[in-house]
Motif scaffolding. Structure first.
Motif, PDB file in Angstrom:
ATOM      1  N   SER A 277     -18.088   0.232  16.874  1.00  0.00           N
ATOM      2  CA  SER A 277     -17.492  -0.991  16.309  1.00  0.00           C
ATOM      3  C   SER A 277     -17.632  -2.156  17.265  1.00  0.00           C
ATOM      4  CB  SER A 277     -16.018  -0.770  16.001  1.00  0.00           C
ATOM      5  OG  SER A 277     -15.876   0.241  15.047  1.00  0.00           O
TER       6      SER A 277
ATOM      7  N   ASP B 130     -19.712  -1.409   9.152  1.00  0.00           N
ATOM      8  CA  ASP B 130     -18.990  -0.533  10.070  1.00  0.00           C
ATOM      9  C   ASP B 130     -18.247   0.558   9.304  1.00  0.00           C
ATOM     10  OD1 ASP B 130     -17.731   0.633  12.159  1.00  0.00           O
ATOM     11  OD2 ASP B 130     -16.613  -1.139  12.805  1.00  0.00           O
ATOM     12  N   GLU B 131     -18.844   1.723   9.242  1.00  0.00           N
ATOM     13  CA  GLU B 131     -18.256   2.874   8.538  1.00  0.00           C
ATOM     14  C   GLU B 131     -17.658   2.483   7.195  1.00  0.00           C
ATOM     15  OE1 GLU B 131     -16.046   5.662  10.791  1.00  0.00           O
ATOM     16  OE2 GLU B 131     -16.776   4.944  12.721  1.00  0.00           O
TER      17      GLU B 131
END
Ligand SMILES: Nc1ncnc2c1ncn2[C@@H]1O[C@H](COP(=O)(O)OP(=O)(O)O)[C@@H](O)[C@H]1O
Ligand SMILES: [Mg+2]
Lengths: 270, 262
Positions: free
Chosen positions: A65, A177-178
């Motif tokens: 991240s 991000d995910e």
């Protein structure tokens, strides 16, 4: 249809065949905290080609991240350079669309107004933006929900709103991000297929962060494995599977072999 | 709709029971009217008071000071709260002082306010404004500060201007807290108005209760308290009504369309 999956390790310094849209050189990030400095990224190198779907996989807390935030211009790096489309990243850029792990929608705005956010903040033409928003909302399958509020949608639908929003100003690069981490397994599979569709129709360069090996392999042209903190890229794999990939691809032996190889690499570092 | 009526009826039942118990106690133990009047006597003092006894004037005097002070206090609290939440300089210089002042009992200032602003409505407005300032101020600051940092990151990622972020992210995020401040403010505003009337005024419900105490007309004192209670309930209900319409995305107002969602 031949599906061959070959994990090809890129030699250090290998010349990328297409010019890089996003590249990091010697990138370091240190968080100064009360209990001392935390090195999140340490001399990280990375190069994403134009139009490439590039995934980053690594143990949690390894700095994925943080890397995305630096690339998005939300966080200044401590050392090294990060270059987007030929110029150094010094702050948020309009060529970028971001999707976080949580949908991060405005609860007081309708789906359509949420999608229109970048158009408003970047001052794009209202009529054109509105038409494009409607088109994107259709692309993520939410036509009938354009006037609904986020609380009236399921988690998967909310995440799709976030993806549409990240595309409304037609960015060159999508940073994700995910984005599917909070979804259940079935929804996640749907979303993978949908994201592949979107990527194939919009031809964006994507930096995709995940901690799911099958997700990374399914979606990517290349998968990079990160080490535990401080994060560095330990190995990159080319994914040679034909596109468009579908659920059958996941039963493919090449797919399984590559997943296994990645798992080995990840465990090695854990 | 049926549920709404029902939830309104339950507390009314409680009130009815209490009134009956009151009536029973007064007649059973033959309590004198100047100690505890019968419920009926209180009702007639309210109706008579409004018809001939000058309650209308008292009512409006209190309402005027309360509403004006409330708007002034809450409005200033909101503006200064925004300044503190948005500007680090204001935060450093102003916030600690205001928080320190908050723990002081504001009603202790009533005589001083009287000395400075006289016996007219100005004093009462200032007393009311001062007392409802603090919760509104703190709630505004806290509400703005509790904006989801990821929402702010997202705004930043899309190059949103400060103005855009304030009106589209921070203010709506703070709306729930701000309305909570407005809610508490209603009750405090009435307290402020009554205290100011006790101390100085020749008018208002507070003054009416005060002079009823002097002449031992206890039924009028009860009447005053009941009128104040009703004013409080109306004020709070109004704020809640507005809140439900403005902050529609919070708590229980979600309109899930099951047919569409399936
Ligand atoms: N704002 C911050 N301040 C201090 N440390 C942080 C901060 N954000 C992240 N970290 C630390 O940096 C490391 C990497 O975090 P992160 O980039 O979120 O990892 P990942 O996304 O791979 O799970 C973690 O050890 C985390 O504790
Ligand atoms: Mg993370």
């Amino acid at each position: 249809m031949s599906r061959t999956a070959t994990g090809v390790e890129n030699e250090a310094g290998a010349v990328a065949p297409a010019p890089a849209i996003l590249s990091a050189e010697n990138l370091s990030l240190v968080y100064p905290t009360r209990r001392g400095a935390i090195t999140a990224l340490d001399a990280l190198d990375l190069s994403i080609r134009r139009g490439e779907f590039y995934s980053l996989i690594g143990p949690s807390g390894c700095g994925k991240s943080s890397l995305l935030k630096v690339a998005a211009g939300l966080l200044p790096q401590t050392a090294g350079t990060i270059t987007l489309d030929g110029s150094a990243v010094t702050g948020p850029r309009r060529e970028v669309g971001v999707v976080f792990q949580r949908p991060t929608l405005f609860p007081w705005k309708t789906v359509k107004d949420n999608v229109l956010l970048p158009a408003e903040t970047l001052g794009l033409d209202k009529t054109a933006a509105s038409a494009r928003a409607a088109e994107l909302i259709g692309l993520v399958g939410l036509d009938r929900f354009a006037e609904n509020y986020p609380s009236e949608l399921s988690g998967g639908m909310q995440q799709r709103v976030g993806i549409a929003r990240a595309l409304v100003h037609d960015p060159e690069v999508l940073l994700m991000d995910e984005p599917f981490a909070a979804l259940d397994a079935l929804t996640r599979e749907h979303m993978m297929i949908e994201l592949q569709d979107i990527w194939m129709t919009t031809a964006k360069s994507v930096l995709f962060i995940t901690h799911s090996i099958p997700e990374a392999v399914f979606l990517s042209d290349r998968v990079a494995v990160m080490s535990a903190r401080p994060g560095r890229i330990v190995r990159e794999y080319e994914v040679g599977l034909d596109r468009p990939r579908d659920l059958a691809t996941m039963a493919d032996s090449g797919f399984a072999a590559l997943c296994g190889e990645l798992r080995g690499e990840l465990q090695f570092d854990l | 709709m049926k549920d709404k009526i029902r939830t309104a009826i339950y507390p009314l039942v409680t009130v009815a029971v209490l009134v009956l118990a009151w009536q029973f106690a007064v007649s059973e133990f033959s309590i004198e009217d100047y100690i505890l009047p019968k419920p009926w006597l209180v009702v007639t003092s309210i109706t008579d008071g409004f018809r001939v006894g000058g309650f209308v004037g008292h009512f409006w005097a209190t309402a005027e000071a309360t509403v004006l002070g409330y708007v002034l206090g809450c409005g200033l609290a909101f503006l200064i709260g925004v300044a503190v939440a948005e500007s680090p300089t204001f935060d450093k210089f102003v916030y600690p002082c205001v928080v320190a002042l908050q723990s002081m009992p504001k009603v202790a200032l009533a005589p001083l306010i009287l000395v400075w602003f006289g016996h007219e409505i100005e004093s009462r407005i200032i007393m009311v404004g001062l007392i409802c300032f603090f919760p509104m101020f703190v709630n505004t600051v806290v509400g703005i500060r509790q904006t989801d940092p990821e929402l702010l990151d997202l705004c930043r990622a899309f190059s949103a201007s400060r103005r855009y972020v304030f009106f589209n992210a921070k203010l709506p995020s703070a709306a729930g807290e701000i309305f909570a401040g407005l809610q508490i403010g209603v009750v405090l505003a009435l307290i402020g108005a009554v205290v100011a009337e006790f101390v100085a005024s020749e008018r208002g419900i507070g003054h009416m209760i005060d002079s009823a105490a002097v002449s031992l007309t206890v039924s009028n004192m009860f009447a005053g308290v009941i009128i104040l209670a009703v004013m409080g309930v109306i004020g709070t209900a109004t704020v809640r009504f507005v809140e439900r319409r403005v902050v529609f995305w919070e708590g229980g107002t979600v309109r899930v369309n099951l047919e569409q969602a399936s």
